[in-house]
Structures are given as structure tokens and as C-alpha cells.
Scaffold this motif. Structure first.
Motif, PDB file in Angstrom:
ATOM      1  N   SER A  92       0.731  -1.348   0.202  1.00 15.57           N
ATOM      2  CA  SER A  92      -0.087  -0.392   0.130  1.00 15.57           C
ATOM      3  C   SER A  92       0.948   1.185  -0.232  1.00 15.57           C
ATOM      4  CB  SER A  92      -0.712   0.143   1.145  1.00 15.57           C
ATOM      5  OG  SER A  92      -2.227  -1.028   1.396  1.00 15.57           O
ATOM      6  N   TYR A 251      -7.343  -4.443   7.714  1.00 14.36           N
ATOM      7  CA  TYR A 251      -5.487  -3.943   6.854  1.00 14.36           C
ATOM      8  C   TYR A 251      -4.913  -5.784   7.746  1.00 14.36           C
ATOM      9  CZ  TYR A 251      -1.723  -1.748   7.127  1.00 14.36           C
ATOM     10  OH  TYR A 251      -0.252  -1.963   6.877  1.00 14.36           O
ATOM     11  N   LEU A 286      -9.237  -0.545   2.582  1.00 16.21           N
ATOM     12  CA  LEU A 286      -9.639   0.665   3.280  1.00 16.21           C
ATOM     13  C   LEU A 286      -7.851   0.890   3.316  1.00 16.21           C
ATOM     14  CD1 LEU A 286     -11.836   2.133   3.250  1.00 16.21           C
ATOM     15  CD2 LEU A 286     -11.575   1.640   6.029  1.00 16.21           C
ATOM     16  N   PRO A 287      -7.007   0.693   4.096  1.00 22.74           N
ATOM     17  CA  PRO A 287      -6.253   0.848   3.899  1.00 22.74           C
ATOM     18  C   PRO A 287      -5.538   1.945   2.602  1.00 22.74           C
ATOM     19  CG  PRO A 287      -5.597  -0.151   5.778  1.00 22.74           C
ATOM     20  CD  PRO A 287      -7.380  -0.568   4.586  1.00 22.74           C
ATOM     21  N   ILE A 290      -7.311   4.385   1.068  1.00 27.58           N
ATOM     22  CA  ILE A 290      -6.764   5.553   1.609  1.00 27.58           C
ATOM     23  C   ILE A 290      -5.603   6.600   1.447  1.00 27.58           C
ATOM     24  CG2 ILE A 290      -6.696   7.044   3.726  1.00 27.58           C
ATOM     25  CD1 ILE A 290      -7.960   5.055   5.325  1.00 27.58           C
ATOM     26  N   LYS A 293      -6.696   8.260  -1.940  1.00 23.96           N
ATOM     27  CA  LYS A 293      -6.639   9.100  -2.180  1.00 23.96           C
ATOM     28  C   LYS A 293      -6.360  10.601  -2.769  1.00 23.96           C
ATOM     29  CE  LYS A 293     -10.649  11.384  -1.336  1.00 23.96           C
ATOM     30  NZ  LYS A 293     -10.412  12.962  -1.739  1.00 23.96           N
ATOM     31  N   LYS A 294      -5.136  10.320  -2.623  1.00 25.57           N
ATOM     32  CA  LYS A 294      -4.057  11.261  -2.582  1.00 25.57           C
ATOM     33  C   LYS A 294      -3.691  11.272  -3.843  1.00 25.57           C
ATOM     34  CE  LYS A 294      -1.443  10.211   1.655  1.00 25.57           C
ATOM     35  NZ  LYS A 294      -0.070   9.436   2.204  1.00 25.57           N
ATOM     36  N   LYS A 298     -12.679  10.858  -5.528  1.00 27.14           N
ATOM     37  CA  LYS A 298     -13.099  10.000  -4.685  1.00 27.14           C
ATOM     38  C   LYS A 298     -14.270   9.021  -6.008  1.00 27.14           C
ATOM     39  CE  LYS A 298     -17.360  13.774  -3.609  1.00 27.14           C
ATOM     40  NZ  LYS A 298     -16.120  14.274  -4.095  1.00 27.14           N
TER      41      LYS A 298
END
Length: 323
Positions: A92, A251, A286-287, A290, A293-294, A298
Motif C-alpha cells: 500500500s 487491514y 481500506l488502508p 485511503i 485518495k492522495k 473519490k
């Protein structure tokens, strides 16, 4: 057929029944024997697989990847990206720089996602541990499915033309020229790099393997036979999507999850349901979302998660039919 892992089983039996003095045919004996045997088998296969793939990887430079995939479209380029992803180290924390590097190199968005989808699903460590725990046939099907998911997922994203949902700054970044020093390496240098890769990866994942195998071993020894088959067997049509939805927010290191999945299968959970759960933890955690998302808006993340989730659910049902 010769069991190449018989020596490891002999060691596990010797330690369990003679050194530790645990009585056979007990829950404790089943758990301890499972833990010792699986840890030994996973470590052996993991070392061999990491060395082999790491050696091959020394021939795959970033510049070669750019030349092959840069600006190219077509289903076969999605396949190439997925195959490269299958032999590339990925986690990730590296998703953002990898994504930026691919976009900067002119690699189409859909092809980039074919790489990003396959890379966490299929890697030498996961293949080795799967082979050690659930067998070669199921592992081959898992690998092929992971590559197909990458190809189809990336292709759909490419067809939908979603470039507008990538953050604007990504297209303005120049990551710099990559060098091709790997191309001039000698056999000894490539071997040394592969050995270092074994040390590095084993040094990072051994604790997850032991924790995962221990949890799986406890479940293997003490959970009643068929308990999962009763409540989440093939007759329960909702078992696969429920397993996937449970896996997405989790996670966990895949090395620790695979032995647990093996134990779930041993207690009656269908292989398709089990592997769908594993794939959801690995591919759409999910991690990772996230972190992505940078660089992604969305809307694109939502589409990406939806496509991969539906693909995994379909794959789970398919596994349950085939295995």
C-alpha cells in the motif's frame, strides 16, 4: 506420488510427540503439529519462490516497463501490465509513487490499474504460502484469477475514460529519468540481489506467518468439524458476498491471512468463499484506498472498488463451482 514435504512432516511429528511429549489424537497435538509443519513448509517454499522471482525481476527495469506500456492501448497490454504486476513487489505504501510514475511515463490509466489490481493479489510470497497451504491446483487457479481480474478491471476502467477523476497535480509531476544499471549485472550480482531480497522479505513477513499459522493452528485443533460448512457452505448463496464485505475493511498482512484461510477451508468453508475473502483483504483493503485518495478523486476510487469487488464475488462463486 512422492510427498516432497515428508521430511518436514517427520520433523513436526518428532517435535510434537517426542520432544514436547504431547499425546496424539488430542486437540493440542493437532494444533501444535499443524503450526510446526505449516511454518516449516511456508518458510521453505517462501525462500525458494522469493529467490526465483527476485532473480527474474532483475531483468525487468522501470525503463523497459515504460517502453513496453507507455502510450499503448489494447487488451494484450493490460495482460502485460498484469503479468508485470504479478512479479513486482507491491504494498500500500508504494501505490502512490507507482501510480504517479506510470502516469508520468504515459501509460494509459486502464493499463496502470491492471498493474495496480494484480500486484497486491499475486506475488511470489502469496503464491508460495498458498501453494504450501491449499495445494498447487487451487494456487494456479488463484494466480490465473488474479491476473484476469487485473486485465478485466483495468480494461473496464480504460473503456470508461476516467482520467478526469485523477487529481490534476499528478499530470504535472516529472519523476525523473530512470537508469538501466540492472541490464549490465552479472549472474553473481543478480544472485546476490535475489539472496538479499529473500533476507529482506523473510525478515519482514516471518512474524506474520507465525502469527497467522498459530491462529489457524488453534482453529484447526479446536473448532468442531464442519461448523463453517453448516453456516457458510455452498448452499448459502450469500456467503461469498458477505465474506468479501467483511474482508474489505480489514487491514492485515496477506502472509498472516493465508494460514488462517487454510484453517477455515479445513473446517468446511468452501475454497471459493475463502479465497474471495482473502482477495478482498488484499486487493481492496481500506488502508490502500485511503492512500490512493492522495492521487485519485473519490469517484474513481468508488468505481475501482465496485469493479474489483464484483469481480471477486464472481470469482468466489466460480471457485466454489470448480473446486
Amino acid at each position: 506420488m512422492v510427498d516432497i514435504f515428508y521430511p518436514l512432516q517427520w520433523i513436526a511429528d518428532k517435535l510434537t510427540y517426542e520432544v514436547f511429549g504431547i499425546m496424539p489424537a488430542t486437540h493440542l497435538a493437532a494444533s501444535v503439529n499443524f503450526i510446526i509443519y505449516d511454518v516449516l513448509k511456508i518458510f521453505v517454499l517462501l525462500s525458494v519462490m522469493i529467490f526465483a522471482v527476485s532473480y527474474i525481476r532483475t531483468y525487468i527495469t522501470p525503463e523497459k516497463t515504460r517502453k513496453v506500456l507507455g502510450g499503448k492501448t489494447g487488451l494484450h497490454y493490460h495482460l502485460i501490465a498484469s503479468l508485470i504486476g504479478a512479479v513486482s513487489p507491491f504494498c500500500s505504501c508504494s501505490s502512490v509513487p507507482l501510480f504517479i510514475g506510470f502516469v508520468e511515463a504515459g501509460i494509459p490509466l486502464g493499463v496502470t490499474f491492471s498493474f495496480l489490481i494484480t500486484s497486491p493479489l499475486v506475488n511470489e510470497a502469496a503464491v508460495a504460502v498458498l501453494w504450501a497451504t491449499i495445494g498447487l491446483k487451487a494456487t494456479v487457479i488463484y494466480v490465473v484469477s488474479g491476473i484476469v481480474l487485473g486485465v478485466l478491471g483495468g480494461y473496464v476502467i480504460g473503456v470508461l475514460k476516467l482520467e478526469r477523476y485523477v487529481e490534476d497535480f499528478v499530470y504535472k509531476i516529472k519523476v525523473g529519468k530512470q537508469t538501466n544499471e540492472q541490464e549490465s549485472l552479472t549472474i553473481k550480482e543478480r544472485t546476490d540481489l535475489a539472496i538479499e531480497s529473500v533476507k529482506d522479505i523473510m525478515g519482514r513477513v516471518w512474524i506474520y506467518v507465525i502469527i497467522g499459522v498459530t491462529i489457524g493452528g488453534i482453529f484447526h485443533g479446536y473448532a468442531p468439524e464442519g461448523i463453517l460448512e453448516k453456516y457458510a457452505g455452498k448452499d448459502n448463496l450469500l456467503a461469498v458476498p458477505i465474506a468479501v464485505l467483511i474482508g474489505i475493511p480489514l487491514y492485515s498482512n496477506v502472509m498472516g491471512m493465508i494460514p488462517i484461510v487454510e484453517s477455515l477451508i479445513g473446517k468446511g468453508l468452501p475454497i471459493g468463499t475463502s479465497l474471495a475473502f482473502l482477495m478482498s483483504v488484499t486487493a481492496v483493503s481500506l488502508p490502500e484506498m485511503i492512500i490512493l485518495k492522495k492521487v485519485l478523486k473519490k469517484e474513481l476510487i468508488a468505481i475501482f472498488v465496485l469493479i474489483v469487488t464484483l469481480s471477486i464475488i464472481f470469482t468466489g462463486y466460480l471457485f466454489n463451482i470448480l473446486l
